[in-house]
Design an enzyme around this catalytic site. Sequence first.
Site, PDB file in Angstrom:
ATOM      1  N   ARG A 171       0.866  -1.176   0.000  1.00  6.37           N
ATOM      2  CA  ARG A 171       0.000   0.000   0.000  1.00  6.37           C
ATOM      3  C   ARG A 171       0.906   1.231   0.000  1.00  6.37           C
ATOM      4  O   ARG A 171       2.070   1.158   0.413  1.00  6.37           O
ATOM      5  CB  ARG A 171      -0.927   0.014   1.215  1.00  6.37           C
ATOM      6  CG  ARG A 171      -0.199  -0.203   2.515  1.00  6.37           C
ATOM      7  CD  ARG A 171      -1.110  -0.271   3.713  1.00  6.37           C
ATOM      8  NE  ARG A 171      -0.381   0.323   4.843  1.00  6.37           N
ATOM      9  CZ  ARG A 171      -0.536   1.560   5.262  1.00  6.37           C
ATOM     10  NH1 ARG A 171      -1.411   2.355   4.711  1.00  6.37           N
ATOM     11  NH2 ARG A 171       0.183   2.023   6.271  1.00  6.37           N
ATOM     12  N   ARG A 175      -3.058  10.377   2.352  1.00  9.64           N
ATOM     13  CA  ARG A 175      -3.771  11.016   3.455  1.00  9.64           C
ATOM     14  C   ARG A 175      -4.552  12.208   2.923  1.00  9.64           C
ATOM     15  O   ARG A 175      -3.976  13.072   2.272  1.00  9.64           O
ATOM     16  CB  ARG A 175      -2.702  11.474   4.449  1.00  9.64           C
ATOM     17  CG  ARG A 175      -3.188  11.857   5.775  1.00  9.64           C
ATOM     18  CD  ARG A 175      -2.023  12.308   6.625  1.00  9.64           C
ATOM     19  NE  ARG A 175      -1.267  11.231   7.221  1.00  9.64           N
ATOM     20  CZ  ARG A 175      -0.057  11.402   7.754  1.00  9.64           C
ATOM     21  NH1 ARG A 175       0.515  12.586   7.752  1.00  9.64           N
ATOM     22  NH2 ARG A 175       0.575  10.398   8.310  1.00  9.64           N
ATOM     23  N   ARG A 250      20.129  -5.036   0.884  1.00  9.16           N
ATOM     24  CA  ARG A 250      20.478  -3.819   0.148  1.00  9.16           C
ATOM     25  C   ARG A 250      21.414  -3.045   1.058  1.00  9.16           C
ATOM     26  O   ARG A 250      21.252  -3.025   2.283  1.00  9.16           O
ATOM     27  CB  ARG A 250      19.243  -2.951  -0.144  1.00  9.16           C
ATOM     28  CG  ARG A 250      18.375  -3.446  -1.255  1.00  9.16           C
ATOM     29  CD  ARG A 250      19.024  -3.428  -2.617  1.00  9.16           C
ATOM     30  NE  ARG A 250      19.144  -2.097  -3.204  1.00  9.16           N
ATOM     31  CZ  ARG A 250      19.915  -1.835  -4.265  1.00  9.16           C
ATOM     32  NH1 ARG A 250      20.657  -2.762  -4.809  1.00  9.16           N
ATOM     33  NH2 ARG A 250      19.946  -0.610  -4.758  1.00  9.16           N
ATOM     34  N   ARG A 281      18.454  10.408  -1.041  1.00 14.28           N
ATOM     35  CA  ARG A 281      18.056  11.525  -0.190  1.00 14.28           C
ATOM     36  C   ARG A 281      19.263  12.259   0.382  1.00 14.28           C
ATOM     37  O   ARG A 281      20.372  11.715   0.403  1.00 14.28           O
ATOM     38  CB  ARG A 281      17.116  11.085   0.925  1.00 14.28           C
ATOM     39  CG  ARG A 281      17.555   9.854   1.689  1.00 14.28           C
ATOM     40  CD  ARG A 281      16.487   9.472   2.713  1.00 14.28           C
ATOM     41  NE  ARG A 281      17.063   8.591   3.725  1.00 14.28           N
ATOM     42  CZ  ARG A 281      16.449   8.226   4.826  1.00 14.28           C
ATOM     43  NH1 ARG A 281      15.248   8.681   5.105  1.00 14.28           N
ATOM     44  NH2 ARG A 281      17.033   7.413   5.678  1.00 14.28           N
ATOM     45  N   GLU A 301      22.731   9.853   0.556  1.00 13.51           N
ATOM     46  CA  GLU A 301      22.595   8.392   0.661  1.00 13.51           C
ATOM     47  C   GLU A 301      22.497   7.752  -0.715  1.00 13.51           C
ATOM     48  O   GLU A 301      21.572   8.049  -1.475  1.00 13.51           O
ATOM     49  CB  GLU A 301      21.297   8.050   1.415  1.00 13.51           C
ATOM     50  CG  GLU A 301      21.472   8.050   2.911  1.00 13.51           C
ATOM     51  CD  GLU A 301      20.205   7.609   3.643  1.00 13.51           C
ATOM     52  OE1 GLU A 301      19.995   8.117   4.747  1.00 13.51           O
ATOM     53  OE2 GLU A 301      19.437   6.789   3.095  1.00 13.51           O
ATOM     54  N   TYR A 349      13.716  -6.384   8.984  1.00 11.69           N
ATOM     55  CA  TYR A 349      13.850  -4.949   9.205  1.00 11.69           C
ATOM     56  C   TYR A 349      13.065  -4.566  10.453  1.00 11.69           C
ATOM     57  O   TYR A 349      11.858  -4.738  10.521  1.00 11.69           O
ATOM     58  CB  TYR A 349      13.348  -4.123   8.003  1.00 11.69           C
ATOM     59  CG  TYR A 349      13.524  -2.658   8.316  1.00 11.69           C
ATOM     60  CD1 TYR A 349      14.740  -2.019   8.107  1.00 11.69           C
ATOM     61  CD2 TYR A 349      12.499  -1.934   8.917  1.00 11.69           C
ATOM     62  CE1 TYR A 349      14.925  -0.701   8.471  1.00 11.69           C
ATOM     63  CE2 TYR A 349      12.680  -0.609   9.288  1.00 11.69           C
ATOM     64  CZ  TYR A 349      13.894  -0.001   9.053  1.00 11.69           C
ATOM     65  OH  TYR A 349      14.089   1.305   9.420  1.00 11.69           O
ATOM     66  N   ASP A 351      12.325  -1.413  13.193  1.00 10.31           N
ATOM     67  CA  ASP A 351      12.532  -0.049  13.655  1.00 10.31           C
ATOM     68  C   ASP A 351      13.049  -0.118  15.085  1.00 10.31           C
ATOM     69  O   ASP A 351      12.967  -1.162  15.730  1.00 10.31           O
ATOM     70  CB  ASP A 351      11.217   0.735  13.597  1.00 10.31           C
ATOM     71  CG  ASP A 351      11.026   1.423  12.246  1.00 10.31           C
ATOM     72  OD1 ASP A 351      12.032   1.810  11.621  1.00 10.31           O
ATOM     73  OD2 ASP A 351       9.861   1.569  11.822  1.00 10.31           O
TER      74      ASP A 351
HETATM   75  P1  FAD Z   1      22.662  -2.982  14.867  1.00  7.65           P
HETATM   76  O1  FAD Z   1      22.357  -1.610  15.306  1.00  7.65           O
HETATM   77  O2  FAD Z   1      23.001  -3.242  13.493  1.00  7.65           O
HETATM   78  O3  FAD Z   1      23.684  -3.643  15.863  1.00  7.65           O
HETATM   79  C1  FAD Z   1      24.366  -4.836  15.577  1.00  7.65           C
HETATM   80  C2  FAD Z   1      25.787  -4.666  16.088  1.00  7.65           C
HETATM   81  O4  FAD Z   1      26.444  -5.928  16.017  1.00  7.65           O
HETATM   82  C3  FAD Z   1      26.613  -3.702  15.242  1.00  7.65           C
HETATM   83  O5  FAD Z   1      27.199  -2.731  16.065  1.00  7.65           O
HETATM   84  C4  FAD Z   1      27.671  -4.610  14.601  1.00  7.65           C
HETATM   85  O6  FAD Z   1      28.914  -3.971  14.432  1.00  7.65           O
HETATM   86  C5  FAD Z   1      27.759  -5.737  15.602  1.00  7.65           C
HETATM   87  N1  FAD Z   1      28.247  -6.980  15.009  1.00  7.65           N
HETATM   88  C6  FAD Z   1      27.751  -7.603  13.910  1.00  7.65           C
HETATM   89  N2  FAD Z   1      28.473  -8.719  13.651  1.00  7.65           N
HETATM   90  C7  FAD Z   1      29.430  -8.792  14.604  1.00  7.65           C
HETATM   91  C8  FAD Z   1      30.499  -9.693  14.848  1.00  7.65           C
HETATM   92  N3  FAD Z   1      30.722 -10.739  14.050  1.00  7.65           N
HETATM   93  N4  FAD Z   1      31.305  -9.473  15.905  1.00  7.65           N
HETATM   94  C9  FAD Z   1      31.101  -8.386  16.706  1.00  7.65           C
HETATM   95  N5  FAD Z   1      30.112  -7.492  16.521  1.00  7.65           N
HETATM   96  C10 FAD Z   1      29.290  -7.691  15.475  1.00  7.65           C
HETATM   97  N6  FAD Z   1      14.583   2.793  12.987  1.00  7.65           N
HETATM   98  C11 FAD Z   1      13.691   3.693  13.456  1.00  7.65           C
HETATM   99  O7  FAD Z   1      12.990   3.414  14.437  1.00  7.65           O
HETATM  100  N7  FAD Z   1      13.572   4.936  12.886  1.00  7.65           N
HETATM  101  C12 FAD Z   1      14.321   5.321  11.810  1.00  7.65           C
HETATM  102  O8  FAD Z   1      14.182   6.438  11.326  1.00  7.65           O
HETATM  103  C13 FAD Z   1      15.262   4.372  11.286  1.00  7.65           C
HETATM  104  N8  FAD Z   1      16.038   4.697  10.228  1.00  7.65           N
HETATM  105  C14 FAD Z   1      16.916   3.781   9.742  1.00  7.65           C
HETATM  106  C15 FAD Z   1      17.703   4.138   8.638  1.00  7.65           C
HETATM  107  C16 FAD Z   1      18.611   3.230   8.107  1.00  7.65           C
HETATM  108  C17 FAD Z   1      19.449   3.624   6.931  1.00  7.65           C
HETATM  109  C18 FAD Z   1      18.705   1.930   8.660  1.00  7.65           C
HETATM  110  C19 FAD Z   1      19.639   0.912   8.068  1.00  7.65           C
HETATM  111  C20 FAD Z   1      17.948   1.580   9.765  1.00  7.65           C
HETATM  112  C21 FAD Z   1      17.040   2.493  10.309  1.00  7.65           C
HETATM  113  N9  FAD Z   1      16.279   2.182  11.429  1.00  7.65           N
HETATM  114  C22 FAD Z   1      15.365   3.102  11.918  1.00  7.65           C
HETATM  115  C23 FAD Z   1      16.382   0.864  12.092  1.00  7.65           C
HETATM  116  C24 FAD Z   1      17.398   0.844  13.259  1.00  7.65           C
HETATM  117  O9  FAD Z   1      18.662   1.162  12.787  1.00  7.65           O
HETATM  118  C25 FAD Z   1      17.390  -0.563  13.886  1.00  7.65           C
HETATM  119  O10 FAD Z   1      16.135  -0.830  14.443  1.00  7.65           O
HETATM  120  C26 FAD Z   1      18.405  -0.804  15.015  1.00  7.65           C
HETATM  121  O11 FAD Z   1      19.597  -0.149  14.800  1.00  7.65           O
HETATM  122  C27 FAD Z   1      18.646  -2.288  15.123  1.00  7.65           C
HETATM  123  O12 FAD Z   1      19.463  -2.596  16.222  1.00  7.65           O
HETATM  124  P2  FAD Z   1      20.217  -3.977  16.272  1.00  7.65           P
HETATM  125  O13 FAD Z   1      20.838  -4.079  17.609  1.00  7.65           O
HETATM  126  O14 FAD Z   1      19.333  -5.068  15.845  1.00  7.65           O
HETATM  127  O15 FAD Z   1      21.316  -3.918  15.118  1.00  7.65           O
END
Ligand code: FAD
Length: 369
Positions: A171, A175, A250, A281, A301, A349, A351
């Site tokens: 979708r 709005r 991606r 963007r 980006e 994915y 947030d």
């Molecule tokens: P990550 O933050 O990726 O943490 C994983 C960590 O593990 C990293 O630091 C990595 O270095 C470490 N790691 C991985 N493999 C290893 C290894 N082998 N050994 C040691 N360390 C390792 N969310 C929102 O709510 N609002 C937004 O506006 C938003 N914008 C975004 C924009 C982008 C471009 C992206 C990509 C994401 C966005 N998000 C947003 C989502 C948000 O980034 C995630 O929800 C959040 O960061 C996920 O946390 P995480 O701990 O799962 O992963």
Amino acid sequence: MKYDYLVVGTGLFGSVFSYEAAKRGKRVKVIDKRNHIAGNIYTEEIEGIQVHKYGAHIFHTNNREIWDYVNQFAEFNRYTNSPVANYKGEIYNLPFNMNTFNKLWGVVTPQEAKEKIEEQRKAAHIGKPTNLEEQAISLVGTDIYKKLVKGYTEKQWGRKATDLPAFIIKRLPVRFTYDNNYFNDKYQGIPIGGYTQIVEKMLSSELIDVELEADFFNKKEEYLESFPKIIYTGMIDQFFDYQFGTLEYRSLEFETSLLDEENYQGNAVVNYTDAETPYTRIIEHKHFEFGTQPKTVITKEYPKTWEKGDEPYYPMNDEKNNRIFKQYRELADKFPNIIFGGRLGMYKYYDMHQVIGAALTAVKQEFKN
Ligand code: FAD
């Protein structure tokens, strides 16, 4: 030192888990392969401006508990995400709303806007959509598709809209009010002073030791032997040596510049929706915190195909990859001493509010409270 847990990754998932474990008196070792904490929410100060190093991050949620939870670690401002689209120099408000329709067609009332969209949908004569282009046109008509969807989506996925499956766009939010707020959630904001402080506070307990520039795979066997329990937030396919195949993502490239001017684009987020501009963007970071610094920092980006070694940003949750992930997930279930979490461990994915929610669920399961 005897630890109860090894946490791989200082992102939100690993940090929430570590914080909650330490609160319950557990000793935690946290490692990250990067040279900083906080994973993708990491922000770094440049010229007094908090720069979102891994893309713009806006916190938004409908869940009061999660909002209260994150507010323990930082004070949030009243930032409201209202991105604008730049199509060859024409500026449109997002998400698609009455301001957008007024600019596109001069319509003033919701009824006029609905009629215009309906007229274009009918004129396109699309039956059951067979690709993304047909799907988008059947949802919002030709003008919005051509100016605001096509180029942006093609850059994001690196493929023509006619070659992309229809299901990618289930979708398109439309709005019929004059409201530029991108999110519908009750709570929204940016932590004053950036996101890194949130993780710093989460990891500040004396019971938590953090080691940076430590890749789990450099000592995998040793870690598996010496820690009773591991929380792993890296890529699940890498953990299992890619035995069922490589999961696809991606990726993005960020080009950040410090500019000697006060206000470059007048908004935090400007999407470039034509096909020719190579980036999707431009983020102007100071506007997330209503900054008045004399200089500004912008980030372009560029989406790209992920290859091993690139940062994996967006999981490609199509049928093929979901099937591969399912095999990894089933294998992971055979390792009760390892919790796979976060966006890479779950190949999903998330947030920020969702990842906090998922980590708190894992905490509840682990500690039964
Ligand atoms: P990550 O933050 O990726 O943490 C994983 C960590 O593990 C990293 O630091 C990595 O270095 C470490 N790691 C991985 N493999 C290893 C290894 N082998 N050994 C040691 N360390 C390792 N969310 C929102 O709510 N609002 C937004 O506006 C938003 N914008 C975004 C924009 C982008 C471009 C992206 C990509 C994401 C966005 N998000 C947003 C989502 C948000 O980034 C995630 O929800 C959040 O960061 C996920 O946390 P995480 O701990 O799962 O992963």
